[in-house]
Design an enzyme around this catalytic site. Structure first.
Site, short mmCIF file in Angstrom:
data_model
loop_
_atom_site.label_atom_id
_atom_site.label_comp_id
_atom_site.label_asym_id
_atom_site.label_seq_id
_atom_site.Cartn_x
_atom_site.Cartn_y
_atom_site.Cartn_z
N ARG A 170 0.83 -1.22 0.00
CA ARG A 170 0.00 0.00 0.00
C ARG A 170 0.86 1.26 0.00
NH1 ARG A 170 -3.84 -2.29 4.02
NH2 ARG A 170 -3.16 -0.87 5.64
N ARG A 174 9.50 6.26 -3.47
CA ARG A 174 9.71 7.21 -4.57
C ARG A 174 11.15 7.69 -4.57
NH1 ARG A 174 5.18 10.13 -2.46
NH2 ARG A 174 3.26 9.15 -3.18
N ARG A 249 -7.30 -6.60 14.84
CA ARG A 249 -6.62 -5.68 15.74
C ARG A 249 -7.62 -4.60 16.13
NH1 ARG A 249 -2.29 -7.46 18.03
NH2 ARG A 249 -1.25 -5.44 18.15
N ARG A 279 1.31 5.84 16.50
CA ARG A 279 1.36 7.18 15.88
C ARG A 279 0.60 8.18 16.75
NH1 ARG A 279 -2.43 5.88 10.49
NH2 ARG A 279 -4.20 5.05 11.64
N GLU A 300 -2.13 6.65 19.54
CA GLU A 300 -2.83 5.46 19.04
C GLU A 300 -2.07 4.19 19.44
OE1 GLU A 300 -4.14 6.00 15.00
OE2 GLU A 300 -4.00 3.86 14.59
N TYR A 348 -9.46 -5.35 4.47
CA TYR A 348 -9.14 -3.95 4.68
C TYR A 348 -9.60 -3.19 3.44
CZ TYR A 348 -6.99 0.40 5.74
OH TYR A 348 -6.83 1.72 6.02
N ASP A 350 -10.31 0.73 1.84
CA ASP A 350 -10.34 2.18 1.96
C ASP A 350 -11.75 2.68 1.67
OD1 ASP A 350 -7.79 2.97 2.78
OD2 ASP A 350 -6.98 2.75 0.76
P1 FAD Z 1 -17.81 0.36 9.04
O1 FAD Z 1 -17.49 1.80 8.90
O2 FAD Z 1 -17.02 -0.44 10.02
O3 FAD Z 1 -19.37 0.24 9.40
C1 FAD Z 1 -19.96 -0.96 9.88
C2 FAD Z 1 -21.01 -0.57 10.91
O4 FAD Z 1 -21.79 -1.75 11.26
C3 FAD Z 1 -20.43 -0.06 12.22
O5 FAD Z 1 -20.87 1.27 12.46
C4 FAD Z 1 -20.97 -1.02 13.28
O6 FAD Z 1 -21.33 -0.37 14.48
C5 FAD Z 1 -22.22 -1.60 12.59
N1 FAD Z 1 -22.62 -2.91 13.09
C6 FAD Z 1 -21.88 -4.03 13.19
N2 FAD Z 1 -22.63 -5.05 13.68
C7 FAD Z 1 -23.87 -4.55 13.91
C8 FAD Z 1 -25.10 -5.11 14.41
N3 FAD Z 1 -25.22 -6.41 14.77
N4 FAD Z 1 -26.20 -4.31 14.50
C9 FAD Z 1 -26.12 -2.99 14.14
N5 FAD Z 1 -24.99 -2.42 13.66
C10 FAD Z 1 -23.88 -3.18 13.54
N6 FAD Z 1 -10.01 4.60 4.58
C11 FAD Z 1 -9.58 5.59 3.76
O7 FAD Z 1 -10.03 5.67 2.61
N7 FAD Z 1 -8.66 6.51 4.18
C12 FAD Z 1 -8.13 6.49 5.43
O8 FAD Z 1 -7.29 7.34 5.77
C13 FAD Z 1 -8.55 5.45 6.31
N8 FAD Z 1 -8.05 5.38 7.55
C14 FAD Z 1 -8.47 4.39 8.38
C15 FAD Z 1 -7.94 4.36 9.66
C16 FAD Z 1 -8.33 3.38 10.55
C17 FAD Z 1 -7.78 3.38 11.94
C18 FAD Z 1 -9.24 2.36 10.12
C19 FAD Z 1 -9.63 1.23 11.03
C20 FAD Z 1 -9.80 2.41 8.85
C21 FAD Z 1 -9.41 3.42 7.96
N9 FAD Z 1 -9.96 3.52 6.69
C22 FAD Z 1 -9.53 4.51 5.84
C23 FAD Z 1 -10.98 2.56 6.21
C24 FAD Z 1 -12.43 3.00 6.48
O9 FAD Z 1 -12.65 3.13 7.88
C25 FAD Z 1 -13.38 1.96 5.86
O10 FAD Z 1 -13.20 1.98 4.46
C26 FAD Z 1 -14.86 2.19 6.11
O11 FAD Z 1 -15.13 2.44 7.47
C27 FAD Z 1 -15.65 0.97 5.67
O12 FAD Z 1 -17.03 1.21 5.81
P2 FAD Z 1 -18.05 0.04 6.16
O13 FAD Z 1 -19.41 0.63 6.09
O14 FAD Z 1 -17.80 -1.15 5.32
O15 FAD Z 1 -17.70 -0.41 7.65
N1 UDP Z 2 3.82 0.84 8.12
C1 UDP Z 2 5.04 0.79 8.77
N2 UDP Z 2 5.59 1.96 9.19
C2 UDP Z 2 4.99 3.16 9.02
C3 UDP Z 2 3.76 3.19 8.37
C4 UDP Z 2 3.18 2.02 7.93
O1 UDP Z 2 5.60 -0.27 8.97
O2 UDP Z 2 5.56 4.18 9.47
C5 UDP Z 2 3.23 -0.43 7.68
C6 UDP Z 2 2.23 -0.98 8.72
O3 UDP Z 2 2.36 -2.38 8.77
C7 UDP Z 2 0.90 -0.57 8.15
C8 UDP Z 2 1.15 -0.66 6.65
O4 UDP Z 2 2.51 -0.24 6.47
O5 UDP Z 2 -0.14 -1.44 8.56
C9 UDP Z 2 0.23 0.19 5.78
O6 UDP Z 2 0.35 1.55 6.18
P1 UDP Z 2 -0.88 2.53 6.17
O7 UDP Z 2 -0.41 3.90 6.46
O8 UDP Z 2 -1.66 2.29 4.92
O9 UDP Z 2 -1.70 2.00 7.43
P2 UDP Z 2 -3.12 2.49 8.01
O10 UDP Z 2 -3.34 3.90 7.61
O11 UDP Z 2 -4.08 1.54 7.41
O12 UDP Z 2 -2.97 2.30 9.48
#
Ligand code: FAD
Ligand code: UDP
Length: 384
Positions: A170, A174, A249, A279, A300, A348, A350
């Site tokens: 991911r 560069r 996780r 982070r 975090e 996973y 986005d």
């Molecule tokens: P979710 O957002 O998880 O929604 C699922 C929902 O279902 C939840 O609200 C939950 O409460 C509900 N649910 C589950 N079971 C039940 C039940 N039995 N009854 C009622 N409700 C229920 N994507 C990016 O593009 N850019 C980013 O920078 C980025 N950063 C991220 C950072 C983190 C820490 C994480 C974890 C994810 C990140 N993502 C990012 C990914 C992004 O969060 C997901 O793409 C997105 O949330 C997926 O949407 P979803 O609707 O599939 O799932």
């Molecule tokens: N990663 C790492 N060092 C960093 C940033 C990312 O080793 O400083 C690794 C880590 O395993 C992470 C993966 O690269 O899960 C993808 O990074 P990304 O920033 O996409 O993670 P996210 O935003 O999903 O936490």
């Protein structure tokens, strides 16, 4: 048709909207007291817009997804940059010309840097399978140890040899000074946060939303009369963890508020294994168009997800995929339910991929309905 849509994240909202536009009614349920799932944003007491479940930056190469999100809220231009601290020194990530020159004390041109890193990369690894293979192949031992092995051990809690190469793939490498974290042509943050965008998607007379309600697949009639369930919650939860729990996780965010500016940057990664957090996010830098005297940061911490914790990152090692296969086979023979989204397919995703897949799944379901075919259990294969 009348649908129960479980989960009010991007997946549930987009599908509800597409079905509503075609005249179908949905009730969207969420356990939480807000919509937008993990993308939820809220104003903190400092006035800063906080990404409650961790930093979320919107980036996409899909023109139709970019147009879609812009229909529902104002997106502000934003170029995400990340700093990383290794052995007390700050560098820029992803690895780029500046990182290489700073780390090795060199003054390379892009061509020299590329040739130099090629000598560092392990050319014997022709088809990287594991995270470690990917790192050693593309950046070599020193950079891998400095930026990836410690951070990844903290983030995933497992040996990087057991993680798939796709996790590291991911991040680009560069040989120019471009230090943007993402490569995609569209990169932005919502002016008023993600939650009003999801509220706008759900704002349709054919959709009603029931928050703070945990939907149980055991007795769906308790929640109303439905022709079909769309499940965006964890796939193993739907089957009451019959084969065991899929590994995730989870994250703990420890907030700290102060006056002024904490770290100047939105995200600083801590790559050394002896720093317990992965982070620090300073949320006000996600809204450079706003001005705030105070600030709030999140430290975090990552750990294994327990039964009562929020699942964040699916751990897709070989053993989790074997378990997943049981649930996928079970889902393929279940009736009246379609699994979607990050938790429903244990991948996973986005945000832009989530929206892209939800639009595709809606089209497929509407085609099935038009030709009297049963609705599919999945619209993509969760095993790939
Ligand atoms: P979710 O957002 O998880 O929604 C699922 C929902 O279902 C939840 O609200 C939950 O409460 C509900 N649910 C589950 N079971 C039940 C039940 N039995 N009854 C009622 N409700 C229920 N994507 C990016 O593009 N850019 C980013 O920078 C980025 N950063 C991220 C950072 C983190 C820490 C994480 C974890 C994810 C990140 N993502 C990012 C990914 C992004 O969060 C997901 O793409 C997105 O949330 C997926 O949407 P979803 O609707 O599939 O799932
Ligand atoms: N990663 C790492 N060092 C960093 C940033 C990312 O080793 O400083 C690794 C880590 O395993 C992470 C993966 O690269 O899960 C993808 O990074 P990304 O920033 O996409 O993670 P996210 O935003 O999903 O936490």
């Amino acid at each position: 048709m009348r649908f129960a849509i479980v989960g009010a994240g991007f997946t549930g909202a987009v599908v509800a909207r597409e079905l509503a536009t075609a005249g179908h009614k949905s009730v969207v349920f969420d356990t939480r007291d807000h919509v937008a799932g993990n993308c939820h944003t809220a104003r903190h007491e400092t006035g800063v817009m906080v990404h409650t479940y961790g930093p979320h930056i919107f980036h996409t190469q899909h023109e139709h997804v970019w147009e879609y999100i812009n229909r529902f809220g104002e997106m502000m231009p934003y170029n995400h940059k990340v700093k990383a601290i290794s052995k007390g020194k700050m560098y820029s990530l992803p690895v780029n010309l500046t990182t290489i020159n700073q780390f090795f004390g060199t003054n390379f041109t892009p061509e020299q840097a590329e040739a130099f890193i090629a000598t560092k990369g392990d050319a014997t690894i022709t088809a990287p399978v594991s995270f470690e293979d990917q790192g050693l192949r593309f950046v070599g031992r020193e950079l891998y140890d400095a930026f990836f092995s410690g951070y990844t051990a903290k983030q995933w809690g497992v040996d990087p040899k057991d993680l798939p190469a796709s996790i590291l793939a991911r991040l680009p490498v560069r040989f120019t000074e471009d230090d943007s974290y993402f490569n995609h042509p569209h990169q932005a943050l919502p002016k008023n946060g993600y939650t009003p965008i999801v509220e706008a998607i759900l704002n349709d007379p054919n959709i009603s939303v029931r928050l703070s309600t945990k939907f149980s697949p055991k007795n769906t009639t308790e929640f109303g009369e439905f022709d079909h369930v769309i499940w965006t919650g964890p796939i193993d939860a739907y089957f009451d963890y019959e084969y065991g729990r899929l590994g995730y996780r989870t994250l703990d965010f420890v907030a700290e508020t102060s006056d002024g500016d904490y770290q100047k940057y939105p995200v600083v990664n801590y790559c050394d294994v002896d720093v317990p957090y992965t982070r620090i996010t300073e949320h006000k830098h996600f809204a450079p168009w706003e001005s705030h005297d105070r600030t709030v940061v999140y430290h975090e911490y990552s750990r294994l997800c327990g039964e009562v914790d929020t699942p964040y990152y699916p751990i897709r090692r070989v053993k989790e995929k074997e378990l997943l296969l049981n649930y996928v086979q079970r889902a393929r023979t279940a009736t009246g339910v379609t699994f979607m989204g990050r938790l429903g397919t244990y991948r996973y995703l986005d945000m832009d991929v989530t929206i892209h897949e939800a639009l595709g799944a809606s089209r497929e379901m509407l085609n099935c309905l038009a030709s009297n075919k049963p609705l599919p259990p999945f619209s993509i294969d969760p095993m790939v």
